[in-house]
Design an enzyme around this catalytic site. Sequence first.
Site, short mmCIF file in Angstrom:
data_model
loop_
_atom_site.label_atom_id
_atom_site.label_comp_id
_atom_site.label_asym_id
_atom_site.label_seq_id
_atom_site.Cartn_x
_atom_site.Cartn_y
_atom_site.Cartn_z
N LYS A 172 1.08 0.54 14.91
CA LYS A 172 2.46 0.44 15.40
C LYS A 172 2.73 -0.78 16.28
O LYS A 172 3.88 -1.17 16.45
CB LYS A 172 2.81 1.71 16.19
CG LYS A 172 2.87 2.95 15.33
CD LYS A 172 4.03 2.89 14.36
CE LYS A 172 3.75 3.71 13.11
NZ LYS A 172 4.18 3.03 11.90
N TYR B 244 4.03 6.89 9.69
CA TYR B 244 3.18 5.74 9.36
C TYR B 244 4.00 4.60 8.74
O TYR B 244 3.80 3.43 9.07
CB TYR B 244 2.07 6.16 8.39
CG TYR B 244 0.93 5.16 8.28
CD1 TYR B 244 0.87 4.23 7.24
CD2 TYR B 244 -0.08 5.12 9.25
CE1 TYR B 244 -0.16 3.31 7.16
CE2 TYR B 244 -1.12 4.20 9.16
CZ TYR B 244 -1.15 3.30 8.12
OH TYR B 244 -2.17 2.37 8.04
N HIS C 157 0.85 -1.20 0.00
CA HIS C 157 0.00 0.00 0.00
C HIS C 157 0.88 1.24 0.00
O HIS C 157 1.72 1.40 0.88
CB HIS C 157 -0.92 0.01 1.22
CG HIS C 157 -2.17 -0.79 1.03
ND1 HIS C 157 -3.36 -0.46 1.64
CD2 HIS C 157 -2.43 -1.91 0.30
CE1 HIS C 157 -4.30 -1.33 1.27
NE2 HIS C 157 -3.75 -2.23 0.46
P1 FAS Z 1 1.35 -10.75 21.98
O1 FAS Z 1 0.36 -10.34 23.03
O2 FAS Z 1 0.91 -10.83 20.56
O3 FAS Z 1 1.93 -12.20 22.32
C1 FAS Z 1 2.24 -12.55 23.65
C2 FAS Z 1 2.15 -14.06 23.75
O4 FAS Z 1 2.55 -14.43 25.08
C3 FAS Z 1 0.74 -14.56 23.57
O5 FAS Z 1 0.72 -15.64 22.66
C4 FAS Z 1 0.31 -15.01 24.97
O6 FAS Z 1 -0.55 -16.13 24.94
C5 FAS Z 1 1.64 -15.38 25.59
N1 FAS Z 1 1.66 -15.26 27.04
C6 FAS Z 1 1.10 -14.30 27.80
N2 FAS Z 1 1.34 -14.54 29.10
C7 FAS Z 1 2.09 -15.67 29.16
C8 FAS Z 1 2.66 -16.43 30.22
N3 FAS Z 1 2.50 -16.06 31.48
N4 FAS Z 1 3.35 -17.56 29.91
C9 FAS Z 1 3.51 -17.94 28.61
N5 FAS Z 1 3.00 -17.25 27.56
C10 FAS Z 1 2.30 -16.14 27.85
N6 FAS Z 1 -1.59 -3.71 16.65
C11 FAS Z 1 -1.63 -3.11 15.45
O7 FAS Z 1 -0.59 -2.65 14.98
N7 FAS Z 1 -2.81 -3.01 14.76
C12 FAS Z 1 -3.98 -3.55 15.25
O8 FAS Z 1 -5.03 -3.46 14.62
C13 FAS Z 1 -3.98 -4.20 16.48
N8 FAS Z 1 -5.13 -4.77 16.99
C14 FAS Z 1 -5.08 -5.39 18.22
C15 FAS Z 1 -6.22 -6.01 18.77
C16 FAS Z 1 -6.17 -6.61 20.04
C17 FAS Z 1 -7.41 -7.26 20.61
C18 FAS Z 1 -4.98 -6.62 20.77
C19 FAS Z 1 -4.91 -7.25 22.14
C20 FAS Z 1 -3.83 -6.05 20.21
C21 FAS Z 1 -3.88 -5.43 18.94
N9 FAS Z 1 -2.73 -4.86 18.35
C22 FAS Z 1 -2.75 -4.25 17.16
C23 FAS Z 1 -1.49 -4.91 19.01
C24 FAS Z 1 -0.92 -6.27 18.78
O9 FAS Z 1 -0.84 -6.51 17.42
C25 FAS Z 1 0.37 -6.33 19.51
O10 FAS Z 1 1.14 -5.16 19.33
C26 FAS Z 1 1.21 -7.53 19.12
O11 FAS Z 1 0.42 -8.67 19.27
C27 FAS Z 1 2.44 -7.54 20.01
O12 FAS Z 1 3.07 -8.76 19.86
P2 FAS Z 1 3.77 -9.44 21.12
O13 FAS Z 1 4.58 -8.43 21.83
O14 FAS Z 1 4.39 -10.68 20.60
O15 FAS Z 1 2.58 -9.78 22.14
C1 PHB Z 2 -6.09 -3.69 10.69
O1 PHB Z 2 -6.42 -4.49 11.60
O2 PHB Z 2 -6.22 -3.97 9.47
C2 PHB Z 2 -5.56 -2.34 11.08
C3 PHB Z 2 -5.65 -1.93 12.41
C4 PHB Z 2 -5.15 -0.69 12.76
C5 PHB Z 2 -4.59 0.13 11.79
C6 PHB Z 2 -4.50 -0.28 10.47
C7 PHB Z 2 -5.00 -1.53 10.11
O3 PHB Z 2 -4.12 1.36 12.13
#
Ligand code: FAS
Ligand code: PHB
Length: 391
Positions: free
Chosen positions: A297, A385, A73
Amino acid sequence: MSDYRVAIIGAGPAGLLLSQLLHVAGIDFVILERRTREYVESRIRAGVLEGTTVGLLDRVGVADRLHAEGLPHGGFALASEEGVVRIDVAGLTGRSVTVYGQTEVTRDLIEACIARGGRIEFAAEDVALHDIDSASPSVSWRQDGVERHLSCDFIAACDGYHGVGRATMPPAVLRTFEREYPFGWLGVLADVPPCDHELIYANHERGFALASMRSPTRSRYYVQVPSSERVENWSDERFWDELALRLGPDLARGLVRGPSIEKSIAPLRSFVAEPMRHGRLFLAGDAAHIVPPTGAKGLNLAASDAAMLADALIAFYARGDTAALEGYSARALARIWKAERFSWWFTGLMHRFPETDAFARRMQVAELAYIRGSAAAQMSIAENYVGLPLE
Ligand code: FAS
Ligand code: PHB
């Protein structure tokens, strides 16, 4: 001699990418993941990858499907009732982003890790970290009712906001900074074609909306809802009606409705924990910081933390150099805080807050009008971005 050089807690993007960066450098690791593989691979999260993140997946040789299925994109739209402006990130910065779901990144990394003989312990319950202040830390957990224990040289807590890593940091050394937002994002995934070829961020009197996608046939949409809102209150029909209102008649013209295959509400917060290291324990990704998803981010910061930590560990094992390990927290936080700022600013510009009175609304309208007319303002948005450089 430790059982493993690095114990990684968490099989999300941070933990998985770190594991493969270590693997290609010949450094052994074990990943302890609380959930099952099926659960981890079914989570719907982020959708936009910075070029830096794509480059890291290339570096570990896990980008084939991304290059085949990801959508490059070169821009996105900022829409409001007063007008629409396309932020031409490619034209302004010479760089683009790639739309490719975090779900797919996770699946690709897990598959590669296992295929390469990496050890991921899923369903690892009650993970505990021990002796992080010593030169021989260790981790313990319970699996299938059996207590397990492993020694290691370093522990990388990549276990997200609710993980055990940050909770193990001595409270006296940890400083946290937080902003909770009075709203969340109600997200819908649906197998319908996207309403436009690029993402649309919309600021409307009724609240924020985002039109995103996963593929030419799968769309991802969000509308801002109060923090107290419950997903049960939102039928598909109510969601589609609200989204169409917030996008406005012109942009909603391309909207194709269909049954939701996933519907959930994500809370929004800004959060940073400092430092990201204590003794032999390092924090990476959401374990150390959270951003509102407005700036796309979260996933990308998790990737850059993993890269910085991997580089530091590689320097240590290759030449006994501890400087990068000592400098990891400060280096990672320098990039994290700039992303926190952009995400906080963008969230403030595009959402309706309870205190958004007539004056505050006029400020949003005026700032959007300024952006529509200013190449400098658009450049600032574009360079944040696509992702600031890894310094
Ligand atoms: P994660 O949370 O992805 O991974 C952590 C892992 O550790 C998980 O698999 C968990 O099960 C495991 N864990 C936790 N506690 C533990 C323990 N005690 N023992 C063992 N394992 C354990 N970011 C964007 O950029 N765009 C978005 O649209 C977006 N939407 C999101 C929606 C939701 C509902 C959430 C919660 C986050 C969203 N995020 C988004 C942010 C998300 O993408 C995070 O930044 C990303 O998952 C970060 O990755 P990790 O740091 O690996 O953490
Ligand atoms: C997506 O989930 O596609 C997403 C979420 C947040 C953004 C952009 C894309 O800022």
